[in-house]
Design a protein around this motif. Structure first.
Motif, PDB file in Angstrom:
ATOM      1  N   GLY A  41       0.792  -1.226   0.000  1.00 47.10           N
ATOM      2  CA  GLY A  41       0.000   0.000   0.000  1.00 47.10           C
ATOM      3  C   GLY A  41       0.825   1.278   0.000  1.00 47.10           C
ATOM      4  N   ALA A  42       2.165   1.151  -0.074  1.00 46.82           N
ATOM      5  CA  ALA A  42       3.045   2.324   0.004  1.00 46.82           C
ATOM      6  C   ALA A  42       3.014   3.187  -1.259  1.00 46.82           C
ATOM      7  CB  ALA A  42       4.477   1.879   0.280  1.00 46.82           C
ATOM      8  N   GLY A  43       2.541   2.600  -2.375  1.00 44.41           N
ATOM      9  CA  GLY A  43       2.517   3.342  -3.636  1.00 44.41           C
ATOM     10  C   GLY A  43       3.549   2.853  -4.642  1.00 44.41           C
ATOM     11  N   LYS A  44       4.192   1.713  -4.369  1.00 49.87           N
ATOM     12  CA  LYS A  44       5.267   1.197  -5.237  1.00 49.87           C
ATOM     13  C   LYS A  44       4.764   0.881  -6.639  1.00 49.87           C
ATOM     14  CE  LYS A  44       6.017  -2.419  -2.596  1.00 49.87           C
ATOM     15  NZ  LYS A  44       4.929  -2.224  -1.623  1.00 49.87           N
ATOM     16  N   SER A  45       3.641   0.155  -6.683  1.00 51.76           N
ATOM     17  CA  SER A  45       3.105  -0.268  -7.965  1.00 51.76           C
ATOM     18  C   SER A  45       2.626   0.944  -8.778  1.00 51.76           C
ATOM     19  CB  SER A  45       1.963  -1.246  -7.677  1.00 51.76           C
ATOM     20  OG  SER A  45       1.368  -1.640  -8.851  1.00 51.76           O
ATOM     21  N   THR A  46       2.014   1.893  -8.104  1.00 48.90           N
ATOM     22  CA  THR A  46       1.580   3.126  -8.772  1.00 48.90           C
ATOM     23  C   THR A  46       2.801   3.843  -9.365  1.00 48.90           C
ATOM     24  OG1 THR A  46      -0.264   3.323  -7.229  1.00 48.90           O
ATOM     25  CG2 THR A  46       0.379   5.329  -8.410  1.00 48.90           C
TER      26      THR A  46
HETATM   27  P1  ADP Z   1       1.962  -0.934  -3.307  1.00 51.06           P
HETATM   28  O1  ADP Z   1       2.364  -1.345  -4.689  1.00 51.06           O
HETATM   29  O2  ADP Z   1       3.080  -0.300  -2.550  1.00 51.06           O
HETATM   30  O3  ADP Z   1       1.284  -2.012  -2.533  1.00 51.06           O
HETATM   31  P2  ADP Z   1      -0.049   0.623  -4.679  1.00 51.06           P
HETATM   32  O4  ADP Z   1       0.666   1.587  -5.554  1.00 51.06           O
HETATM   33  O5  ADP Z   1      -0.632  -0.581  -5.298  1.00 51.06           O
HETATM   34  O6  ADP Z   1       0.887   0.236  -3.445  1.00 51.06           O
HETATM   35  O7  ADP Z   1      -1.240   1.371  -3.947  1.00 51.06           O
HETATM   36  C1  ADP Z   1      -1.018   2.536  -3.137  1.00 51.06           C
HETATM   37  C2  ADP Z   1      -2.354   2.962  -2.558  1.00 51.06           C
HETATM   38  O8  ADP Z   1      -3.212   3.439  -3.591  1.00 51.06           O
HETATM   39  C3  ADP Z   1      -3.093   1.823  -1.870  1.00 51.06           C
HETATM   40  O9  ADP Z   1      -3.711   2.336  -0.718  1.00 51.06           O
HETATM   41  C4  ADP Z   1      -4.114   1.400  -2.903  1.00 51.06           C
HETATM   42  O10 ADP Z   1      -5.268   0.888  -2.273  1.00 51.06           O
HETATM   43  C5  ADP Z   1      -4.407   2.705  -3.629  1.00 51.06           C
HETATM   44  N1  ADP Z   1      -4.773   2.440  -5.038  1.00 51.06           N
HETATM   45  C6  ADP Z   1      -3.963   1.887  -5.957  1.00 51.06           C
HETATM   46  N2  ADP Z   1      -4.582   1.818  -7.155  1.00 51.06           N
HETATM   47  C7  ADP Z   1      -5.815   2.348  -6.977  1.00 51.06           C
HETATM   48  C8  ADP Z   1      -6.945   2.580  -7.832  1.00 51.06           C
HETATM   49  N3  ADP Z   1      -6.912   2.252  -9.137  1.00 51.06           N
HETATM   50  N4  ADP Z   1      -8.056   3.141  -7.294  1.00 51.06           N
HETATM   51  C9  ADP Z   1      -8.068   3.491  -5.992  1.00 51.06           C
HETATM   52  N5  ADP Z   1      -7.046   3.320  -5.129  1.00 51.06           N
HETATM   53  C10 ADP Z   1      -5.939   2.750  -5.614  1.00 51.06           C
END
Ligand code: ADP
Ligand code: ADP
Length: 232
Positions: A41-46
């Motif tokens: 949930g840190a934002g890595k994938s985003t």
């Molecule tokens: P990580 O890869 O570090 O687990 P993510 O980048 O997947 O983190 O997600 C970061 C935060 O943004 C999380 O709280 C996730 O729930 C939220 N999030 C990610 N994608 C979406 C989306 N498409 N819509 C709403 N919230 C999102």
């Protein structure tokens, strides 16, 4: 090679606006294996998906090969993305297509001729050591083999960069080691820059040259692993 400048991304949900990534600046060095580590949930994938603008940032720049990808029209962005292969935790293979058929998908989408495709698919499968599985369907493969197919598919356009989102998180430790070896081999022999998102410190210790730490949408630390130096 890839530079993010002050990129931010918010998502709106029932509870309001949530800042997933907040003003992150980060450079991925050409030829390196760069880890992005942090809790779930840190934002890595985003952050990773902003590198090829699969996720457009709300603000900030994404500079790849001297171009700001956030300013490119969709048609040019599609071409620019071919230089950045993606690998996912859950492989994302098509179950009704053979191993070869899966690797050919990006080449078909780009309009490559059948003859060229065949050659390129063979080259990529050979690179990940799966030539003998070309005609099988994904359901018959192990997790590690599926991920190798996904890596072969990501190599189809001979990319300069591989963006890997938790590439070993569905795999056991032995298979994780195999997949990390494949990624290291790609980096060392093809000179492909590799970015790996992970929550596992072991993965970072095993193959990364450089690491960025992300917590609650912010970059909180960055360091180089000194015992290892990148090819370039
Ligand atoms: P990580 O890869 O570090 O687990 P993510 O980048 O997947 O983190 O997600 C970061 C935060 O943004 C999380 O709280 C996730 O729930 C939220 N999030 C990610 N994608 C979406 C989306 N498409 N819509 C709403 N919230 C999102
Ligand atoms: P070539 O000009 O033949 O591509 P390279 O030195 O670039 O020579 O590549 C060496 C070998 O690796 C060749 O067999 C080539 O087809 C293969 N190769 C190069 N880049 C990639 C890539 N991104 N993915 C898979 N195989 C590749």
């Amino acid at each position: 090679m890839i530079s993010l400048h002050e990129v931010s991304k918010s998502y709106s949900s029932g509870e309001g606006i949530f800042k997933a990534v907040e003003s992150v600046s980060l450079t991925i060095r050409e030829g390196s294996i760069h880890g992005i580590i942090g809790p779930s949930g840190a934002g890595k994938s985003t952050l990773l998906r902003m590198m090829n603008v699969l996720e457009p940032p709300d603000s900030g720049k994404v500079i790849v090969g001297g171009q700001d990808l956030t300013r490119l029209p969709e048609s040019q962005l599609r071409v620019a993305r071919r230089s950045m292969g993606m690998v996912f935790q859950q492989f994302h293979l098509l179950h009704n297509r053979t191993v070869s058929g899966n690797v050919a998908v990006p080449l078909e989408l780009a309009g490559m001729s059948k003859r060229q495709r065949k050659e390129r698919v063979e080259e990529c499968l050979q690179f990940v050591g799966l030539q003998d599985k070309a005609k099988q369907y994904p359901a018959r493969l192990s997790g590690g083999q599926k991920q190798r197919v996904a890596i072969a598919r990501a190599l189809a356009h001979r990319p300069a960069v591989l963006l890997c989102d938790e590439p070993t998180s569905s795999l056991d430790s032995v298979t994780t080691g195999e997949i990390l070896n494949v990624l290291r081999h790609i980096n060392e022999t093809l000179g492909v820059t590799v970015v790996i998102v992970t929550h596992e410190m072991d993965v970072v210790k095993e193959i990364c040259h450089e690491v960025s730490v992300v917590e609650q949408g912010r970059l909180t630390d960055g360091f180089a692993l000194e015992e290892r130096t990148a090819r370039n």
